[in-house]
Design an enzyme around this catalytic site. Sequence first.
Site, short mmCIF file in Angstrom:
data_model
loop_
_atom_site.label_atom_id
_atom_site.label_comp_id
_atom_site.label_asym_id
_atom_site.label_seq_id
_atom_site.Cartn_x
_atom_site.Cartn_y
_atom_site.Cartn_z
N LYS A 14 0.96 -1.56 0.18
CA LYS A 14 0.00 -0.51 -0.40
C LYS A 14 1.36 1.17 0.26
O LYS A 14 0.93 2.20 -0.72
CB LYS A 14 -1.17 0.39 1.12
CG LYS A 14 -1.94 -1.30 0.87
CD LYS A 14 -2.81 -0.69 2.60
CE LYS A 14 -1.74 -0.88 4.32
NZ LYS A 14 -1.52 -2.50 3.98
N ARG A 89 -9.39 0.53 9.18
CA ARG A 89 -8.83 -0.82 9.60
C ARG A 89 -10.01 -1.61 9.84
O ARG A 89 -10.05 -2.93 10.61
CB ARG A 89 -7.72 -1.00 10.62
CG ARG A 89 -6.54 -0.95 9.18
CD ARG A 89 -4.96 -1.37 10.66
NE ARG A 89 -4.35 -1.58 10.17
CZ ARG A 89 -2.72 -0.87 9.59
NH1 ARG A 89 -3.04 0.54 9.46
NH2 ARG A 89 -1.85 -1.38 9.39
N ARG A 128 11.51 -6.69 4.55
CA ARG A 128 11.75 -5.17 5.17
C ARG A 128 11.58 -4.80 6.17
O ARG A 128 12.49 -3.63 6.57
CB ARG A 128 9.94 -4.64 4.57
CG ARG A 128 10.15 -3.27 4.60
CD ARG A 128 8.23 -2.88 5.26
NE ARG A 128 7.30 -3.23 5.98
CZ ARG A 128 6.14 -2.88 5.81
NH1 ARG A 128 5.92 -2.52 4.91
NH2 ARG A 128 5.20 -2.97 7.00
N ARG A 134 11.81 -1.20 12.00
CA ARG A 134 10.33 -1.49 12.30
C ARG A 134 10.29 -2.46 13.42
O ARG A 134 10.36 -4.21 12.75
CB ARG A 134 9.32 -1.38 11.53
CG ARG A 134 9.05 -0.16 10.76
CD ARG A 134 7.43 -0.17 9.75
NE ARG A 134 6.87 -0.94 10.17
CZ ARG A 134 5.30 -0.78 10.17
NH1 ARG A 134 5.63 -0.04 8.44
NH2 ARG A 134 4.00 -0.97 10.23
N ARG A 146 -0.53 -9.33 13.21
CA ARG A 146 -1.21 -8.43 12.57
C ARG A 146 -2.03 -9.02 11.81
O ARG A 146 -2.81 -8.13 11.35
CB ARG A 146 0.34 -7.42 12.00
CG ARG A 146 0.61 -6.37 12.90
CD ARG A 146 2.26 -5.97 12.39
NE ARG A 146 2.54 -4.71 11.05
CZ ARG A 146 3.51 -5.21 10.39
NH1 ARG A 146 4.82 -6.29 10.80
NH2 ARG A 146 3.71 -4.36 9.81
#
Length: 190
Positions: A14, A89, A128, A134, A146
């Site tokens: 996204k 969300r 990532r 992160r 998640r």
Amino acid sequence: MKNIVLFGPPGAGKGTQAEVLKEKYNLVHISTGDVFRYNIKNETELGLLAKSYIDNGNLVPDEVTINMLEAEVEKNTDAKGFIFDGFPRTESQAEALDAFLAKKGATINAMIALEVEEDILVTRLLERGKVSGRADDQDETKIRNRFNEYNTKTAIVKDYYEKQNKYYGINGVGSIESITALISQVVDTL
Ligand code: AMP
């Protein structure tokens, strides 16, 4: 105004697509995840509140998130439209967004969803995590949580937009350019 919800599970692409689309269509990109991370980095009250949720891969409570989103929209009074990335969300967030936009005489024109299988997403997120730093991208337990949040609270938001005939599913596996082209085919019709 063109207002687009860019949708999909964590790691679907996204953010990457939003960065391209905002230039192409002159839209303002609002990523709720980015706004939270900015606030955490700057140790604001909002950041302190959101941190434990985010670090564990849980959703931040609706009220906090909705207020933050509305404030971000209000900062951009001249916008030709918005790309909402990571919001809504939950169904409550989707309802709040509709009500908020209606007050401005605006609406969501489309939810464009990037569809990618979960196993591919886990690999992408761990990759990532090596560069993003992160915490929520570096630990498979947090990543799985998640997805659990996504599957139990977020996936139903698709139905919300489907009922309004605004849902467009896109295959999110391929080159960045090829996926941008698929999304553009939808945006060009709005
Ligand atoms: P993202 O960068 O979109 O993957 O978001 C990172 C984290 O920020 C999520 O795992 C949530 O903890 C939090 N977050 C982002 N957007 C929302 C939202 N719309 N509602 C609740 N929590 C959110």
